[in-house]
Design a protein around this motif. Structure first.
Motif, short mmCIF file in Angstrom:
data_model
loop_
_atom_site.label_atom_id
_atom_site.label_comp_id
_atom_site.label_asym_id
_atom_site.label_seq_id
_atom_site.Cartn_x
_atom_site.Cartn_y
_atom_site.Cartn_z
N PHE A 3 9.57 36.48 34.59
CA PHE A 3 9.22 35.84 33.31
C PHE A 3 10.49 35.19 32.76
O PHE A 3 11.57 35.74 32.88
CB PHE A 3 8.70 36.87 32.31
N THR A 4 10.34 34.01 32.13
CA THR A 4 11.53 33.29 31.66
C THR A 4 11.44 33.00 30.17
O THR A 4 10.39 33.17 29.55
CB THR A 4 11.68 31.94 32.40
N ASP A 5 12.57 32.50 29.63
CA ASP A 5 12.59 32.11 28.21
C ASP A 5 11.60 30.98 27.94
O ASP A 5 11.10 30.83 26.84
CB ASP A 5 14.00 31.66 27.80
N GLY A 6 11.33 30.19 28.98
CA GLY A 6 10.36 29.09 28.84
C GLY A 6 8.97 29.60 28.50
O GLY A 6 8.23 28.98 27.73
N THR B 40 -4.07 32.43 25.79
CA THR B 40 -3.01 31.50 26.23
C THR B 40 -1.76 32.26 26.68
O THR B 40 -1.13 31.91 27.67
CB THR B 40 -2.64 30.49 25.12
N ALA B 41 -1.43 33.33 25.93
CA ALA B 41 -0.22 34.09 26.31
C ALA B 41 -0.47 34.96 27.53
O ALA B 41 0.27 34.90 28.51
CB ALA B 41 0.24 34.95 25.14
N GLY B 42 -1.56 35.74 27.49
CA GLY B 42 -1.79 36.76 28.53
C GLY B 42 -2.32 36.23 29.84
O GLY B 42 -2.01 36.76 30.90
N HIS B 43 -3.14 35.16 29.79
CA HIS B 43 -3.74 34.67 31.03
C HIS B 43 -3.08 33.40 31.56
O HIS B 43 -3.19 33.08 32.72
CB HIS B 43 -5.24 34.41 30.84
N GLY C 94 0.55 35.31 32.06
CA GLY C 94 -0.40 35.71 33.12
C GLY C 94 -0.45 34.77 34.29
O GLY C 94 -0.86 35.15 35.39
N GLY C 95 -0.02 33.52 34.10
CA GLY C 95 -0.03 32.56 35.21
C GLY C 95 0.88 32.98 36.35
O GLY C 95 0.70 32.57 37.50
N ARG C 96 1.87 33.82 36.04
CA ARG C 96 2.78 34.30 37.09
C ARG C 96 2.25 35.55 37.78
O ARG C 96 2.76 35.97 38.81
CB ARG C 96 4.14 34.66 36.48
#
Length: 725
Positions: free
Chosen positions: A304-307, A334-337, A341-343
């Motif tokens: 996970f990154t600062d982006g 939007t945050a979790g998935h 979550g995209g990673r």
């Protein structure tokens, strides 16, 4: 031999003795104590251990065991290095701390203190013909430091930077040639992304003529550790590395340094925005730092990154301005998935991430008095009375070292983290060891030969497949026969490879055949107590060191042989299967054929059997009994018949026998159970298979629990088929 024991562990047990303190000393620790007795100075250590139980218990229970005196004559008989070996057996989690004390005592404190990366010092040591190399670690970017330094040196206008990658090679080459003539600095970023251009870079640096090059010219490089980076450039250059911020406090500071009062007060829902922004930043720190707990945190260590945080913050700002009510459903999705979550590629990690997000990104955090951890160290600040300066002041007052409570983990998680760090450190030292043997009583070759002969003697020859197939033919009503034959085929492939390669190695050591590259690698592995690649590629997933792996393999073959000799066992040792999924499918198939129902409508129900293993002498009418599972992150309470919190310092506990009951069209219970994944090894991560599950994942079982699911999800509780010892 003592040094070898410290970094690789023991390989032989001179005398088997029962564990004298099984209530507090784990079987792993006792096994190490028995192996320690193989060393000359510790010959009587295991025999005398029961005489000093109280003293060793004191060391074991201490918060600083590396500074506790050993009981009896051992404290005076052993030097400070030999005491490290005792600590490795009793409290492996503190070996790294003890090594720090040892280094500090022997060669000085400054060798264990982190050095600040002072670019001016590195610059003074450099020359136009040698490069300055930043070795990157995840989450750091030294470019900012370099630009700042260039400004101090009045070189900011003479610094040209380029990020290497496809097609950038020729451009970089021209930049370097121009800079050499004009006395500029060039900065090549991410060398690891241009492996094909690395030989050209090596040639360019080699051909720099010290008499012709401008004396102000400097070449700055950044690269992740990579095998394609030229060794000559690395050896001749000045090397620096920058560690990323560690801990929630450092991550929060990094986040809030980028905010200001104008941004904090710029949203139409002022106070709500501040509360959710702080909560979201804390969530970012928690997800990043959970990685350090290994598989207890997440199965796969995501980068996970600062982006990810930046995009969540801008979406939060936008949605709060646009919607009248707070759209938590949209924010969580939007945050979790998507953003975080995209990673996430593992379903169980996604379940964990969404549960954590629920603690930080829901209406409960909009209370000014809300606390994020039971102790109340991490809490919300009243947004009406708080400006940017107050947030920074509060963040600076937080503890440097995170407590497991903020992650929802048990206190034992810190021990798991410290143990992982210790074994990672010892493993790195092992890989750095020279290949040649120094003087001593036995040479390296003798040790390898002795080990090879010992393994060859203990591991049986492949099982006669024709006899097994005749004794257990393919039968419509008994799928277990097919499972057994498939297991024998898989184990035979492994046993054949072990016998063949060991015989070849023994011949090569005597000079009768050529020592090939693969045999030499195998010899190094045996010496370092690691399972050779030639075997592990044909074997089941395992994290055990070689000595424990051999014992485990012997047990597995005994389980299969017992099945062949005595018929289908009443209780199956699930850890003994090469491929447990086939066994579970076979169990479902047996029931489907018996009840004449389609197999895809059948799933397992689960029942924990608290009775003694010896009393189970026959198979159940439907389904099967399984044993051999270990619980991590919790323990089984047999009096209350449910999951309970782990005892201090008890990382893994045995799970009682479970009855897997095939049921048609079964509805899953919503409450009263924890949906617990079963994995083959401690890492839990594997490669994704076509089923969408990891190759390390076996099945999910329902374990009775009065606590809600999310409690155990955040604890990282799972069942394991095998441990790493």
């Amino acid at each position: 031999a003592e040094w070898h024991f410290l970094i690789s562990g023991g390989t032989t047990v001179p005398k088997k003795l029962p564990n004298p303190a099984s209530d507090w000393l784990s079987d792993r620790s006792w096994g190490e104590v028995l192996m320690l007795a193989a060393l000359h100075n510790f010959a009587k250590f295991a025999d005398e251990f029961p005489d000093h139980l109280d003293g060793f218990r004191r060391v074991f229970d201490s918060s600083d065991p590396h500074r506790e005196p050993l009981p009896g004559h051992w404290d005076s008989d052993l030097d400070s290095f030999q005491k490290l070996l005792v600590l490795r057996c009793l409290r492996a989690d503190k070996v790294a701390n003890a090594m720090q004390d040892f280094v500090s005592q022997k060669i000085g404190q400054r060798f264990i203190e982190p050095q600040t990366a002072d670019l001016s010092l590195a610059f003074k040591d450099s020359s136009p013909t040698s490069s300055l190399i930043f070795i990157l670690s995840v989450g750091t970017d030294p470019a900012v430091d370099l630009y700042k330094f260039a400004e101090e040196m009045k070189f900011i206008k003479k610094l040209t930077a380029i990020s290497l990658g496809q097609g950038q090679g020729p451009i970089a080459e021209n930049l370097m040639k121009q800079a050499m003539e004009r006395g500029h600095w060039v900065f090549f970023q991410n060398c690891h992304l241009a492996p094909s251009w690395m030989p050209s870079l090596e040639r360019l640096i080699e051909h720099i003529d010290p008499n012709k090059v401008h004396r102000d010219f400097r070449l700055w490089l950044t690269s992740m550790p990579s095998p394609s980076f030229p060794v000559a450039v690395l050896q001749n250059g000045s090397k620096m590395t920058v560690e990323p911020p560690r801990g929630i406090k450092a991550n929060l500071l990094k986040c809030f340094t980028n905010f200001n009062d104008e941004f904090l007060n710029g949203n139409s829902k002022g106070g709500t925005f501040k509360l959710l922004l702080f909560s979201l930043s804390l969530f970012h720190g928690v997800t990043l730092e959970r990685r350090k707990f290994g598989a207890l945190g997440f199965n796969i260590p995501y980068e996970f990154t600062d982006g990810d945080l930046r995009i969540c913050v801008s979406q939060l700002n936008m949605f709060l301005n646009e919607y009248q009510n707070i759209p938590f459903k949209v924010l969580q999705y939007t945050a979790g998935h998507i953003n975080y979550g995209g990673r996430v590629t593992d379903d169980w990690d996604r379940r964990c991430l969404m549960n954590i997000l629920d603690d930080f990104y829901s209406d409960i955090v909009l209370d000014n008095q809300h606390i994020f951890s039971p102790s109340g160290i991490y809490h919300q600040l009243d947004p009406d009375d708080t400006v940017h300066k107050d947030y920074m002041k509060y963040i600076k007052s937080l503890p440097i070292n995170d407590t497991p409570e903020i992650f929802g983990l048990h206190e034992n998680a810190n021990i798991t983290f410290a143990q992982n760090e210790t074994f990672q450190l010892l493993n790195s030292i092992t890989q750095l060891q020279p290949r040649s043997s120094s003087g001593g009583s036995t040479s390296r070759e003798d040790v390898i030969e002795e080990q090879a002969k010992s393994i060859l003697k203990r591991i049986s020859l492949p099982i006669n497949l024709a006899e097994v197939s005749a004794q257990y033919p393919v039968k419509y009503e008994e799928s277990m026969n097919t499972v057994l034959v498939q297991e024998v085929i898989r184990y035979n492939r492994l046993l054949g490879a072990i016998h063949q390669t060991l015989k070849d190695l023994l011949k090569a050591l005597k000079g009768l055949v050529v020592m090939s590259q693969s045999l030499e690698t195998m010899a190094n592995s045996i010496f370092n107590n690691v399972v050779p690649e030639l075997w592990s590629s044909k074997a089941y997933p395992s994290l055990k060191p070689l000595a424990a792996w051999v014992i485990d393999l012997v047990d597995r073959i005994n389980f299969i042989q017992h099945w062949i000799d005595n018929g289908i066992p009443p209780v199956f040792w699930i850890s003994g299967f090469f491929f447990p999924q086939a066994f579970l499918t076979g169990t479902l198939q047996n029931y489907a054929r018996k009840a004449v129902i389609s197999i895809d409508t059948i799933t397992f129900g689960f029942k924990v059997i608290d009775t003694d293993l010896d009393t189970l002498t026959s198979r159940p009418d439907n389904g099967c009994y399984i044993r051999g599972l270990f619980l991590e992150g919790a323990q089984w309470d047999s009096t209350l018949h449910e999951l309970a919190e782990s005892r201090p310092k008890e990382l893994y506990t045995d799970m009682p026998v479970m009855w897997l009951i095939p049921t048609a069209n079964r509805k899953k219970p919503v409450t009263g159970v924890y949906d617990c994944p079963v994995y083959k090894t401690l890492t839990r991560a594997g490669t994704l298979s076509t089923t969408g599950h990891s190759t390390n994942y076996v099945v999910a079982v329902e374990v009775p629990s009065t606590k809600p699911q999310f409690h155990w999800i955040k604890r990282g509780v799972a069942l394991l088929c095998a441990l790493n010892y």
